[in-house]
Design an enzyme around this catalytic site. Structure first.
Site, PDB file in Angstrom:
ATOM      1  N   THR A  49      72.378 -16.055   0.256  1.00  0.00           N
ATOM      2  CA  THR A  49      73.312 -14.993  -0.114  1.00  0.00           C
ATOM      3  C   THR A  49      74.636 -15.644  -0.488  1.00  0.00           C
ATOM      4  OG1 THR A  49      74.290 -14.637   2.071  1.00  0.00           O
ATOM      5  CG2 THR A  49      72.177 -13.572   1.629  1.00  0.00           C
ATOM      6  N   CYS A  50      75.641 -14.817  -0.748  1.00  0.00           N
ATOM      7  CA  CYS A  50      76.930 -15.364  -1.152  1.00  0.00           C
ATOM      8  C   CYS A  50      77.606 -16.137  -0.025  1.00  0.00           C
ATOM      9  CB  CYS A  50      77.852 -14.261  -1.653  1.00  0.00           C
ATOM     10  SG  CYS A  50      78.178 -12.977  -0.423  1.00  0.00           S
ATOM     11  N   SER A 195      72.328  -6.980  -7.939  1.00  0.00           N
ATOM     12  CA  SER A 195      72.461  -5.984  -6.867  1.00  0.00           C
ATOM     13  C   SER A 195      73.915  -5.792  -6.450  1.00  0.00           C
ATOM     14  CB  SER A 195      71.609  -6.402  -5.663  1.00  0.00           C
ATOM     15  OG  SER A 195      72.008  -7.681  -5.189  1.00  0.00           O
ATOM     16  N   SER A 197      76.722  -6.516  -8.185  1.00  0.00           N
ATOM     17  CA  SER A 197      77.483  -5.907  -9.276  1.00  0.00           C
ATOM     18  C   SER A 197      77.145  -4.428  -9.418  1.00  0.00           C
ATOM     19  CB  SER A 197      77.192  -6.645 -10.585  1.00  0.00           C
ATOM     20  OG  SER A 197      77.566  -7.999 -10.496  1.00  0.00           O
TER      21      SER A 197
END
Length: 564
Positions: A49-50, A195, A197
Protein backbone atom coordinates in the site's frame (compact mmCIF):
# COMPACT_ATOMS: atom_id res chain seq x y z
CA UNK A 1 5.17 -25.12 7.54
CA UNK A 2 4.69 -21.85 9.49
CA UNK A 3 3.46 -18.34 8.79
CA UNK A 4 6.09 -15.60 8.49
CA UNK A 5 5.77 -11.93 7.55
CA UNK A 6 8.66 -9.59 6.77
CA UNK A 7 7.91 -5.96 5.96
CA UNK A 8 8.26 -2.26 6.59
CA UNK A 9 5.68 0.46 7.12
CA UNK A 10 5.24 4.07 8.18
CA UNK A 11 5.75 2.87 11.75
CA UNK A 12 9.19 1.39 11.10
CA UNK A 13 10.64 3.42 8.23
CA UNK A 14 10.79 7.07 7.18
CA UNK A 15 8.72 8.14 4.20
CA UNK A 16 11.85 8.58 2.10
CA UNK A 17 12.70 4.87 2.49
CA UNK A 18 9.11 3.76 1.86
CA UNK A 19 9.08 5.90 -1.25
CA UNK A 20 12.18 4.24 -2.68
CA UNK A 21 11.06 0.75 -1.67
CA UNK A 22 7.61 1.04 -3.31
CA UNK A 23 6.80 -1.94 -5.55
CA UNK A 24 5.20 -1.58 -8.95
CA UNK A 25 2.54 -4.11 -10.02
CA UNK A 26 5.08 -5.99 -12.13
CA UNK A 27 7.58 -6.03 -9.26
CA UNK A 28 4.95 -7.51 -6.96
CA UNK A 29 4.22 -10.31 -9.43
CA UNK A 30 7.93 -11.11 -9.80
CA UNK A 31 8.43 -11.00 -6.03
CA UNK A 32 5.62 -13.53 -5.49
CA UNK A 33 6.98 -15.85 -8.16
CA UNK A 34 10.52 -15.69 -6.81
CA UNK A 35 9.32 -16.22 -3.22
CA UNK A 36 7.50 -19.48 -3.92
CA UNK A 37 10.45 -20.60 -6.05
CA UNK A 38 12.76 -20.09 -3.06
CA UNK A 39 13.50 -23.12 -0.91
CA UNK A 40 12.02 -22.08 2.48
CA UNK A 41 8.64 -20.83 1.16
CA UNK A 42 5.64 -22.82 -0.05
CA UNK A 43 3.09 -19.98 -0.32
CA UNK A 44 3.39 -16.21 -0.67
CA UNK A 45 1.31 -13.00 -0.76
CA UNK A 46 2.35 -9.35 -0.98
CA UNK A 47 0.46 -6.54 0.75
CA UNK A 48 1.73 -3.30 -0.80
CA UNK A 49 0.00 0.00 0.00
CA UNK A 50 1.07 3.63 0.08
CA UNK A 51 2.51 3.21 3.56
CA UNK A 52 3.47 -0.46 3.89
CA UNK A 53 5.19 -3.27 2.02
CA UNK A 54 4.76 -6.74 3.54
CA UNK A 55 5.64 -10.18 2.27
CA UNK A 56 3.68 -13.09 3.80
CA UNK A 57 4.91 -16.65 3.34
CA UNK A 58 4.42 -20.17 4.59
CA UNK A 59 7.95 -21.31 5.44
CA UNK A 60 9.48 -24.50 6.78
CA UNK A 61 12.45 -22.81 8.48
CA UNK A 62 12.28 -19.57 10.47
CA UNK A 63 15.83 -18.20 10.16
CA UNK A 64 16.25 -19.27 6.56
CA UNK A 65 12.82 -17.82 5.80
CA UNK A 66 13.66 -14.44 7.34
CA UNK A 67 16.94 -14.25 5.43
CA UNK A 68 15.35 -15.26 2.13
CA UNK A 69 12.31 -12.96 2.40
CA UNK A 70 14.46 -9.99 3.46
CA UNK A 71 16.80 -10.55 0.54
CA UNK A 72 13.93 -10.83 -1.92
CA UNK A 73 12.31 -7.63 -0.62
CA UNK A 74 15.59 -5.79 -1.04
CA UNK A 75 16.15 -7.15 -4.55
CA UNK A 76 12.72 -6.25 -5.85
CA UNK A 77 12.41 -2.90 -4.07
CA UNK A 78 15.76 -1.68 -5.32
CA UNK A 79 16.90 -0.67 -1.82
CA UNK A 80 20.07 -2.40 -0.67
CA UNK A 81 19.67 -5.07 1.99
CA UNK A 82 22.05 -3.35 4.42
CA UNK A 83 20.09 -0.12 4.14
CA UNK A 84 16.69 -1.83 4.28
CA UNK A 85 17.36 -4.20 7.19
CA UNK A 86 17.15 -1.64 10.06
CA UNK A 87 13.61 -0.75 8.97
CA UNK A 88 12.28 -4.30 8.56
CA UNK A 89 10.03 -6.01 11.10
CA UNK A 90 9.40 -9.73 11.40
CA UNK A 91 6.31 -11.50 12.77
CA UNK A 92 6.00 -15.27 13.12
CA UNK A 93 3.11 -17.67 13.67
CA UNK A 94 0.47 -16.18 16.03
CA UNK A 95 2.22 -12.80 16.04
CA UNK A 96 2.01 -12.72 12.23
CA UNK A 97 -1.72 -13.52 12.39
CA UNK A 98 -2.23 -10.83 15.04
CA UNK A 99 -0.38 -8.31 12.86
CA UNK A 100 -2.49 -8.93 9.74
CA UNK A 101 -5.75 -8.86 11.70
CA UNK A 102 -4.70 -5.55 13.30
CA UNK A 103 -3.86 -4.18 9.86
CA UNK A 104 -7.25 -5.32 8.53
CA UNK A 105 -9.05 -3.49 11.35
CA UNK A 106 -7.18 -0.26 10.68
CA UNK A 107 -5.28 -0.35 13.98
CA UNK A 108 -1.93 -0.20 12.17
CA UNK A 109 -2.96 2.40 9.60
CA UNK A 110 -1.55 5.89 9.39
CA UNK A 111 -5.03 7.14 10.22
CA UNK A 112 -6.46 4.71 12.80
CA UNK A 113 -9.70 3.07 11.75
CA UNK A 114 -9.53 3.80 8.01
CA UNK A 115 -11.34 1.14 6.03
CA UNK A 116 -9.59 1.26 2.66
CA UNK A 117 -7.04 -1.31 3.82
CA UNK A 118 -9.72 -4.02 3.51
CA UNK A 119 -9.89 -3.47 -0.25
CA UNK A 120 -6.11 -3.62 -0.46
CA UNK A 121 -6.02 -6.93 1.47
CA UNK A 122 -8.70 -8.27 -0.87
CA UNK A 123 -6.63 -7.25 -3.90
CA UNK A 124 -3.53 -8.83 -2.37
CA UNK A 125 -5.32 -12.16 -1.94
CA UNK A 126 -6.82 -12.04 -5.43
CA UNK A 127 -3.36 -11.44 -6.93
CA UNK A 128 -1.84 -14.36 -5.03
CA UNK A 129 -4.72 -16.61 -6.10
CA UNK A 130 -4.37 -15.63 -9.75
CA UNK A 131 -0.65 -16.43 -9.62
CA UNK A 132 -1.32 -19.65 -7.64
CA UNK A 133 1.06 -18.56 -4.87
CA UNK A 134 -1.61 -18.72 -2.13
CA UNK A 135 -2.35 -22.15 -0.71
CA UNK A 136 -4.58 -23.23 2.13
CA UNK A 137 -2.80 -21.28 4.89
CA UNK A 138 -2.73 -17.88 3.17
CA UNK A 139 -6.21 -18.33 1.71
CA UNK A 140 -7.57 -19.07 5.19
CA UNK A 141 -5.52 -16.25 6.74
CA UNK A 142 -6.50 -13.48 4.31
CA UNK A 143 -10.15 -14.56 4.13
CA UNK A 144 -10.31 -14.48 7.92
CA UNK A 145 -8.54 -11.10 8.01
CA UNK A 146 -11.25 -9.67 5.74
CA UNK A 147 -13.96 -11.06 8.03
CA UNK A 148 -12.23 -9.69 11.14
CA UNK A 149 -11.88 -6.25 9.57
CA UNK A 150 -15.55 -6.17 8.59
CA UNK A 151 -16.55 -7.34 12.06
CA UNK A 152 -14.48 -4.58 13.70
CA UNK A 153 -16.15 -1.90 11.58
CA UNK A 154 -19.66 -3.28 12.06
CA UNK A 155 -19.51 -4.07 15.80
CA UNK A 156 -17.51 -1.08 17.07
CA UNK A 157 -17.11 2.62 16.48
CA UNK A 158 -13.57 2.26 15.12
CA UNK A 159 -14.65 4.47 12.21
CA UNK A 160 -14.97 7.29 14.72
CA UNK A 161 -11.35 6.84 15.79
CA UNK A 162 -10.11 7.97 12.43
CA UNK A 163 -11.05 8.55 8.82
CA UNK A 164 -9.93 7.28 5.47
CA UNK A 165 -6.69 8.73 4.24
CA UNK A 166 -8.61 10.68 1.61
CA UNK A 167 -10.99 12.28 4.11
CA UNK A 168 -8.17 13.06 6.51
CA UNK A 169 -6.14 14.59 3.68
CA UNK A 170 -9.02 16.81 2.60
CA UNK A 171 -9.52 17.94 6.19
CA UNK A 172 -5.86 18.91 6.32
CA UNK A 173 -6.29 20.93 3.12
CA UNK A 174 -9.37 22.65 4.54
CA UNK A 175 -7.38 23.78 7.61
CA UNK A 176 -10.17 23.64 10.19
CA UNK A 177 -12.99 24.56 7.83
CA UNK A 178 -15.64 21.85 7.34
CA UNK A 179 -14.78 20.03 4.10
CA UNK A 180 -18.23 20.62 2.47
CA UNK A 181 -17.95 24.34 3.18
CA UNK A 182 -14.37 24.46 1.90
CA UNK A 183 -15.09 22.35 -1.21
CA UNK A 184 -18.33 24.06 -2.28
CA UNK A 185 -18.06 25.43 -5.81
CA UNK A 186 -14.40 24.44 -6.33
CA UNK A 187 -13.07 22.72 -9.45
CA UNK A 188 -11.13 19.51 -8.80
CA UNK A 189 -8.55 17.74 -10.94
CA UNK A 190 -8.01 14.04 -10.15
CA UNK A 191 -4.81 12.52 -11.55
CA UNK A 192 -5.14 8.75 -11.67
CA UNK A 193 -8.18 6.48 -11.83
CA UNK A 194 -7.27 3.77 -9.33
CA UNK A 195 -9.05 2.95 -6.08
CA UNK A 196 -7.55 5.85 -4.09
CA UNK A 197 -8.15 8.40 -6.85
CA UNK A 198 -11.70 7.13 -7.36
CA UNK A 199 -12.37 7.46 -3.64
CA UNK A 200 -11.01 11.02 -3.67
CA UNK A 201 -13.17 11.92 -6.67
CA UNK A 202 -16.31 10.48 -5.06
CA UNK A 203 -15.55 12.18 -1.72
CA UNK A 204 -15.06 15.57 -3.37
CA UNK A 205 -18.22 15.11 -5.45
CA UNK A 206 -20.26 14.39 -2.30
CA UNK A 207 -18.61 17.36 -0.57
CA UNK A 208 -20.03 19.70 -3.20
CA UNK A 209 -17.32 20.58 -5.71
CA UNK A 210 -18.72 22.05 -8.92
CA UNK A 211 -16.60 20.03 -11.34
CA UNK A 212 -14.35 16.98 -11.35
CA UNK A 213 -11.85 16.40 -14.15
CA UNK A 214 -10.21 12.96 -14.29
CA UNK A 215 -6.85 12.45 -16.02
CA UNK A 216 -5.35 9.01 -16.45
CA UNK A 217 -2.79 7.31 -18.69
CA UNK A 218 -5.49 4.87 -19.76
CA UNK A 219 -8.12 7.25 -21.07
CA UNK A 220 -10.89 4.63 -20.98
CA UNK A 221 -10.52 4.27 -17.20
CA UNK A 222 -10.74 8.04 -16.78
CA UNK A 223 -13.91 8.06 -18.91
CA UNK A 224 -15.40 5.25 -16.85
CA UNK A 225 -14.78 7.09 -13.56
CA UNK A 226 -16.24 10.31 -14.97
CA UNK A 227 -19.35 8.41 -16.10
CA UNK A 228 -19.79 6.88 -12.63
CA UNK A 229 -19.52 10.30 -10.99
CA UNK A 230 -21.97 11.88 -13.41
CA UNK A 231 -24.50 9.06 -13.02
CA UNK A 232 -24.38 8.93 -9.23
CA UNK A 233 -27.49 9.89 -7.29
CA UNK A 234 -25.36 11.07 -4.35
CA UNK A 235 -24.18 14.27 -6.03
CA UNK A 236 -24.87 16.72 -8.84
CA UNK A 237 -21.28 17.20 -9.96
CA UNK A 238 -20.17 17.71 -13.56
CA UNK A 239 -17.43 15.23 -14.45
CA UNK A 240 -15.32 14.73 -17.55
CA UNK A 241 -12.21 12.83 -18.57
CA UNK A 242 -9.01 14.14 -20.17
CA UNK A 243 -5.78 12.61 -21.34
CA UNK A 244 -2.58 13.05 -19.36
CA UNK A 245 -1.15 15.52 -21.86
CA UNK A 246 -3.99 17.89 -20.93
CA UNK A 247 -3.00 18.07 -17.25
CA UNK A 248 -0.90 21.23 -17.67
CA UNK A 249 -3.84 23.13 -19.12
CA UNK A 250 -6.28 21.76 -16.53
CA UNK A 251 -4.01 22.84 -13.68
CA UNK A 252 -4.69 26.50 -14.44
CA UNK A 253 -8.44 25.88 -14.07
CA UNK A 254 -8.38 23.67 -10.98
CA UNK A 255 -8.69 24.76 -7.37
CA UNK A 256 -7.98 21.33 -5.91
CA UNK A 257 -5.65 18.67 -7.32
CA UNK A 258 -5.53 15.11 -6.00
CA UNK A 259 -2.87 12.81 -7.42
CA UNK A 260 -2.38 9.11 -6.81
CA UNK A 261 -0.73 7.20 -9.64
CA UNK A 262 1.67 4.31 -9.91
CA UNK A 263 4.33 6.47 -11.55
CA UNK A 264 7.90 5.98 -10.37
CA UNK A 265 8.82 9.64 -11.02
CA UNK A 266 7.19 12.99 -10.33
CA UNK A 267 3.89 13.68 -12.08
CA UNK A 268 3.83 17.35 -11.11
CA UNK A 269 7.09 19.27 -10.67
CA UNK A 270 7.32 22.46 -8.64
CA UNK A 271 7.85 24.31 -11.92
CA UNK A 272 4.59 22.94 -13.33
CA UNK A 273 2.73 24.00 -10.19
CA UNK A 274 4.33 27.46 -10.32
CA UNK A 275 3.33 27.81 -13.98
CA UNK A 276 -0.26 26.86 -13.11
CA UNK A 277 -0.37 29.47 -10.33
CA UNK A 278 1.03 32.12 -12.69
CA UNK A 279 -1.64 31.15 -15.20
CA UNK A 280 -4.31 31.81 -12.58
CA UNK A 281 -2.92 35.04 -11.17
CA UNK A 282 -1.16 36.50 -14.18
CA UNK A 283 1.89 37.32 -12.04
CA UNK A 284 5.05 35.34 -11.19
CA UNK A 285 4.65 33.20 -8.11
CA UNK A 286 6.86 33.90 -5.11
CA UNK A 287 8.94 31.27 -3.31
CA UNK A 288 8.21 31.88 0.36
CA UNK A 289 10.94 29.55 1.58
CA UNK A 290 10.84 26.87 4.26
CA UNK A 291 10.04 29.24 7.14
CA UNK A 292 6.81 30.54 5.70
CA UNK A 293 5.81 27.17 4.34
CA UNK A 294 6.09 25.52 7.73
CA UNK A 295 4.78 27.99 10.30
CA UNK A 296 4.59 25.32 12.94
CA UNK A 297 8.30 24.61 12.73
CA UNK A 298 10.47 26.00 15.51
CA UNK A 299 13.45 27.86 14.20
CA UNK A 300 16.87 27.46 15.77
CA UNK A 301 18.21 30.97 15.27
CA UNK A 302 18.45 33.53 18.05
CA UNK A 303 19.78 37.08 18.36
CA UNK A 304 23.48 37.13 17.51
CA UNK A 305 26.12 36.94 20.15
CA UNK A 306 28.80 39.53 20.39
CA UNK A 307 32.04 38.63 18.72
CA UNK A 308 33.96 41.39 20.50
CA UNK A 309 37.39 40.61 21.86
CA UNK A 310 37.25 39.03 25.26
CA UNK A 311 33.48 38.73 25.19
CA UNK A 312 33.53 35.05 26.22
CA UNK A 313 36.53 35.27 28.52
CA UNK A 314 36.29 33.08 31.62
CA UNK A 315 32.86 31.76 30.60
CA UNK A 316 32.31 28.43 32.44
CA UNK A 317 30.48 27.02 29.39
CA UNK A 318 32.22 24.69 26.97
CA UNK A 319 31.64 27.08 24.10
CA UNK A 320 32.62 24.51 21.51
CA UNK A 321 29.61 22.44 22.55
CA UNK A 322 27.13 25.32 22.37
CA UNK A 323 24.85 24.95 19.38
CA UNK A 324 25.29 27.59 16.68
CA UNK A 325 22.65 30.29 16.76
CA UNK A 326 22.09 30.14 20.51
CA UNK A 327 23.09 32.73 23.02
CA UNK A 328 25.41 31.41 25.68
CA UNK A 329 22.71 32.54 28.09
CA UNK A 330 19.99 30.48 26.40
CA UNK A 331 18.44 27.40 27.95
CA UNK A 332 19.67 25.24 25.08
CA UNK A 333 23.23 26.31 25.78
CA UNK A 334 23.02 25.28 29.42
CA UNK A 335 20.99 22.11 28.88
CA UNK A 336 22.30 19.22 30.90
CA UNK A 337 24.49 21.26 33.22
CA UNK A 338 24.63 20.50 36.89
CA UNK A 339 23.51 23.07 39.42
CA UNK A 340 27.02 24.10 40.46
CA UNK A 341 28.12 24.93 36.92
CA UNK A 342 24.89 26.82 36.28
CA UNK A 343 25.49 28.93 39.38
CA UNK A 344 29.00 29.72 38.16
CA UNK A 345 27.53 30.71 34.82
CA UNK A 346 25.00 32.97 36.55
CA UNK A 347 27.77 34.68 38.48
CA UNK A 348 29.73 35.18 35.26
CA UNK A 349 26.70 36.70 33.52
CA UNK A 350 26.05 38.94 36.53
CA UNK A 351 29.63 40.15 36.29
CA UNK A 352 28.71 41.92 33.10
CA UNK A 353 31.69 40.59 31.12
CA UNK A 354 29.46 39.64 28.15
CA UNK A 355 28.84 42.32 25.56
CA UNK A 356 25.17 41.52 24.71
CA UNK A 357 22.85 42.92 22.10
CA UNK A 358 19.77 41.83 23.96
CA UNK A 359 17.52 43.96 26.13
CA UNK A 360 17.80 41.72 29.19
CA UNK A 361 19.95 42.98 32.05
CA UNK A 362 22.80 40.93 33.52
CA UNK A 363 20.87 40.79 36.79
CA UNK A 364 17.79 39.33 35.08
CA UNK A 365 19.93 36.77 33.25
CA UNK A 366 21.66 35.80 36.46
CA UNK A 367 18.28 35.41 38.17
CA UNK A 368 17.02 33.21 35.33
CA UNK A 369 20.05 30.95 35.37
CA UNK A 370 19.95 30.69 39.16
CA UNK A 371 16.37 29.45 38.80
CA UNK A 372 17.55 26.97 36.19
CA UNK A 373 20.22 25.80 38.61
CA UNK A 374 17.54 25.14 41.23
CA UNK A 375 15.57 23.14 38.66
CA UNK A 376 18.67 21.19 37.71
CA UNK A 377 19.28 20.37 41.37
CA UNK A 378 15.76 18.89 41.53
CA UNK A 379 15.31 17.09 38.22
CA UNK A 380 18.95 16.57 37.35
CA UNK A 381 18.86 18.18 33.91
CA UNK A 382 17.66 21.24 32.05
CA UNK A 383 15.84 20.24 28.83
CA UNK A 384 16.64 22.01 25.59
CA UNK A 385 14.04 24.51 24.39
CA UNK A 386 14.55 26.29 21.12
CA UNK A 387 13.42 29.87 20.76
CA UNK A 388 10.85 30.47 18.01
CA UNK A 389 11.13 33.44 15.71
CA UNK A 390 8.31 35.41 14.12
CA UNK A 391 7.13 33.73 10.93
CA UNK A 392 6.98 35.68 7.71
CA UNK A 393 3.46 36.41 6.56
CA UNK A 394 2.16 33.99 3.94
CA UNK A 395 -0.84 34.65 1.69
CA UNK A 396 -3.90 32.49 2.20
CA UNK A 397 -3.76 29.41 -0.08
CA UNK A 398 -5.99 29.30 -3.13
CA UNK A 399 -4.43 26.28 -4.88
CA UNK A 400 -4.71 23.00 -2.96
CA UNK A 401 -2.66 19.88 -3.71
CA UNK A 402 -3.23 16.43 -2.13
CA UNK A 403 -0.58 13.82 -2.96
CA UNK A 404 -1.65 10.33 -1.89
CA UNK A 405 0.93 8.44 -3.94
CA UNK A 406 3.90 6.45 -2.73
CA UNK A 407 6.39 7.26 -4.15
CA UNK A 408 5.19 10.85 -4.26
CA UNK A 409 3.59 12.29 -7.41
CA UNK A 410 4.01 15.99 -6.57
CA UNK A 411 7.33 17.70 -5.96
CA UNK A 412 7.57 18.52 -2.24
CA UNK A 413 9.15 21.85 -3.17
CA UNK A 414 5.71 23.04 -4.32
CA UNK A 415 4.82 23.74 -0.67
CA UNK A 416 7.10 26.81 -0.76
CA UNK A 417 5.07 28.54 -3.45
CA UNK A 418 2.88 31.43 -2.31
CA UNK A 419 -0.81 30.61 -2.51
CA UNK A 420 -0.17 26.85 -2.60
CA UNK A 421 -1.03 24.36 0.13
CA UNK A 422 0.40 20.85 -0.34
CA UNK A 423 -0.54 17.86 1.81
CA UNK A 424 1.25 14.57 1.16
CA UNK A 425 1.79 11.21 2.84
CA UNK A 426 4.60 12.57 5.01
CA UNK A 427 2.62 15.53 6.33
CA UNK A 428 -0.40 13.27 6.90
CA UNK A 429 1.78 10.96 8.99
CA UNK A 430 2.90 13.90 11.14
CA UNK A 431 -0.63 15.28 11.49
CA UNK A 432 -2.18 11.94 12.40
CA UNK A 433 0.43 11.16 15.05
CA UNK A 434 -1.51 13.32 17.51
CA UNK A 435 -5.00 12.28 16.35
CA UNK A 436 -7.22 11.23 19.28
CA UNK A 437 -7.86 7.53 19.76
CA UNK A 438 -11.43 6.46 20.25
CA UNK A 439 -12.40 4.23 23.17
CA UNK A 440 -13.59 1.72 20.57
CA UNK A 441 -9.97 0.91 19.74
CA UNK A 442 -9.75 -1.19 22.91
CA UNK A 443 -12.81 -3.14 21.84
CA UNK A 444 -11.27 -3.76 18.42
CA UNK A 445 -8.09 -4.99 20.06
CA UNK A 446 -10.13 -7.50 22.07
CA UNK A 447 -11.82 -8.64 18.85
CA UNK A 448 -8.41 -9.11 17.24
CA UNK A 449 -7.12 -11.14 20.20
CA UNK A 450 -10.20 -13.37 20.20
CA UNK A 451 -10.01 -13.90 16.45
CA UNK A 452 -6.29 -14.72 16.59
CA UNK A 453 -6.99 -17.38 19.22
CA UNK A 454 -9.87 -18.78 17.17
CA UNK A 455 -7.78 -18.83 13.99
CA UNK A 456 -4.93 -20.61 15.76
CA UNK A 457 -7.30 -23.21 17.20
CA UNK A 458 -8.89 -23.78 13.80
CA UNK A 459 -5.50 -24.17 12.15
CA UNK A 460 -4.29 -26.61 14.78
CA UNK A 461 -7.52 -28.59 14.52
CA UNK A 462 -7.22 -28.58 10.74
CA UNK A 463 -3.67 -29.86 11.07
CA UNK A 464 -4.89 -33.07 12.69
CA UNK A 465 -7.87 -33.56 10.37
CA UNK A 466 -5.88 -35.37 7.62
CA UNK A 467 -4.58 -37.81 10.26
CA UNK A 468 -8.12 -38.46 11.57
CA UNK A 469 -9.38 -38.93 8.00
CA UNK A 470 -6.53 -41.35 7.27
CA UNK A 471 -7.35 -43.28 10.47
CA UNK A 472 -11.03 -43.61 9.56
CA UNK A 473 -10.06 -44.61 6.01
CA UNK A 474 -7.82 -47.34 7.38
CA UNK A 475 -10.62 -48.52 9.69
CA UNK A 476 -13.08 -48.61 6.77
CA UNK A 477 -10.60 -50.68 4.76
CA UNK A 478 -10.24 -53.14 7.65
CA UNK A 479 -14.03 -53.44 7.96
CA UNK A 480 -14.41 -54.01 4.22
CA UNK A 481 -11.68 -56.66 4.26
CA UNK A 482 -13.25 -58.52 7.19
CA UNK A 483 -16.75 -58.41 5.64
CA UNK A 484 -15.33 -59.82 2.42
CA UNK A 485 -13.61 -62.62 4.36
CA UNK A 486 -16.86 -63.35 6.24
CA UNK A 487 -18.75 -63.56 2.94
CA UNK A 488 -16.32 -66.26 1.81
CA UNK A 489 -16.64 -68.27 5.03
CA UNK A 490 -20.45 -67.98 5.32
CA UNK A 491 -21.78 -68.11 1.75
CA UNK A 492 -25.26 -69.26 2.88
CA UNK A 493 -26.13 -65.99 4.65
CA UNK A 494 -28.96 -64.11 3.00
CA UNK A 495 -28.72 -60.39 2.14
CA UNK A 496 -30.62 -59.27 5.25
CA UNK A 497 -28.24 -61.16 7.53
CA UNK A 498 -25.19 -59.82 5.73
CA UNK A 499 -26.55 -56.29 6.10
CA UNK A 500 -27.08 -56.74 9.83
CA UNK A 501 -23.54 -58.05 10.30
CA UNK A 502 -22.08 -55.24 8.17
CA UNK A 503 -23.92 -52.58 10.17
CA UNK A 504 -22.91 -54.15 13.50
CA UNK A 505 -19.23 -54.16 12.57
CA UNK A 506 -19.40 -50.54 11.35
CA UNK A 507 -21.12 -49.46 14.58
CA UNK A 508 -18.47 -51.15 16.71
CA UNK A 509 -15.63 -49.47 14.79
CA UNK A 510 -17.34 -46.06 14.81
CA UNK A 511 -17.97 -46.20 18.55
CA UNK A 512 -14.39 -47.23 19.25
CA UNK A 513 -13.02 -44.36 17.11
CA UNK A 514 -15.51 -41.66 18.04
CA UNK A 515 -14.25 -40.69 21.51
CA UNK A 516 -10.50 -40.67 20.68
CA UNK A 517 -10.93 -38.77 17.39
CA UNK A 518 -13.18 -36.12 18.92
CA UNK A 519 -10.91 -35.75 21.91
CA UNK A 520 -7.74 -35.55 19.81
CA UNK A 521 -9.29 -32.71 17.75
CA UNK A 522 -10.08 -30.84 20.96
CA UNK A 523 -6.57 -31.35 22.30
CA UNK A 524 -4.96 -30.42 19.00
CA UNK A 525 -6.84 -27.09 18.96
CA UNK A 526 -5.16 -26.07 22.20
CA UNK A 527 -1.74 -24.37 22.23
CA UNK A 528 0.98 -26.99 22.00
CA UNK A 529 -1.42 -29.55 20.59
CA UNK A 530 0.43 -30.13 17.31
CA UNK A 531 2.09 -33.27 18.69
CA UNK A 532 -1.19 -35.21 18.93
CA UNK A 533 -1.27 -35.79 15.17
CA UNK A 534 2.19 -37.37 15.35
CA UNK A 535 1.09 -39.53 18.28
CA UNK A 536 -1.99 -40.72 16.40
CA UNK A 537 0.05 -41.63 13.33
CA UNK A 538 2.54 -43.54 15.48
CA UNK A 539 -0.06 -45.41 17.57
CA UNK A 540 -2.04 -46.63 14.56
CA UNK A 541 0.97 -47.00 12.25
CA UNK A 542 -0.61 -44.76 9.61
CA UNK A 543 1.11 -44.39 6.26
CA UNK A 544 2.57 -40.81 6.09
CA UNK A 545 1.90 -40.70 2.35
CA UNK A 546 -1.78 -41.40 2.93
CA UNK A 547 -1.96 -38.51 5.41
CA UNK A 548 -0.08 -36.24 2.99
CA UNK A 549 -2.47 -37.15 0.20
CA UNK A 550 -5.42 -36.05 2.35
CA UNK A 551 -3.61 -32.78 3.12
CA UNK A 552 -2.94 -32.07 -0.54
CA UNK A 553 -6.57 -32.67 -1.39
CA UNK A 554 -7.62 -30.18 1.29
CA UNK A 555 -5.13 -27.54 0.05
CA UNK A 556 -6.75 -27.11 -3.36
CA UNK A 557 -8.26 -23.65 -3.89
CA UNK A 558 -11.77 -23.49 -5.34
CA UNK A 559 -13.45 -20.44 -6.73
CA UNK A 560 -15.59 -20.30 -3.62
CA UNK A 561 -12.45 -19.43 -1.65
CA UNK A 562 -11.90 -16.24 -3.60
CA UNK A 563 -12.57 -12.97 -1.75
CA UNK A 564 -16.08 -11.66 -2.18
Amino acid sequence: MSLLVVGLSHRSAPVSVLERAALSADAQVKLLQDTVAAEPAGEAAVLATCNRIELYADVDKFHAGVAELSTLLAQHSGVGLEELTPYLYVHYEDRAVHHLFSVACGLDSMVVGEGQILGQIKDSLARAQELHTAGKLLNDLFQQALRVGKRAHSETGIDRAGQSLVTFGLEQLAVGTPVPEWAAGKKALIIGAGSMSSLAAATLARAGVAEVVVANRTFERAERLAEILTGSDENEVTARAVRMDAVAAELTRADVVVSCTGATGLVLTAEAVAHAVEGRTGTPVADTGATAAQPEAVRTEAPPRSTGAGADENCPLDLAAVQPGFSVMGEAAVAGMDAATLEQHAAWVAGGTLDRRERRTPEADAELITALAATAATVGRIPERRRPEPVAERPAPFFFLLDLAMPRDIDAAAHRLAGVRLVDIESLAEASADAPMAADVDQVRRIVSDEVAAFGAAQRAAHITPTVVALRTMAADVVASEIARLDGRLPDLDERQRGEIRQAVHRVVDKLLHAPTVRVKQLAAEPGGAGYADALRTLFDLDPETVAAVSRAGDSTDTKDRPA
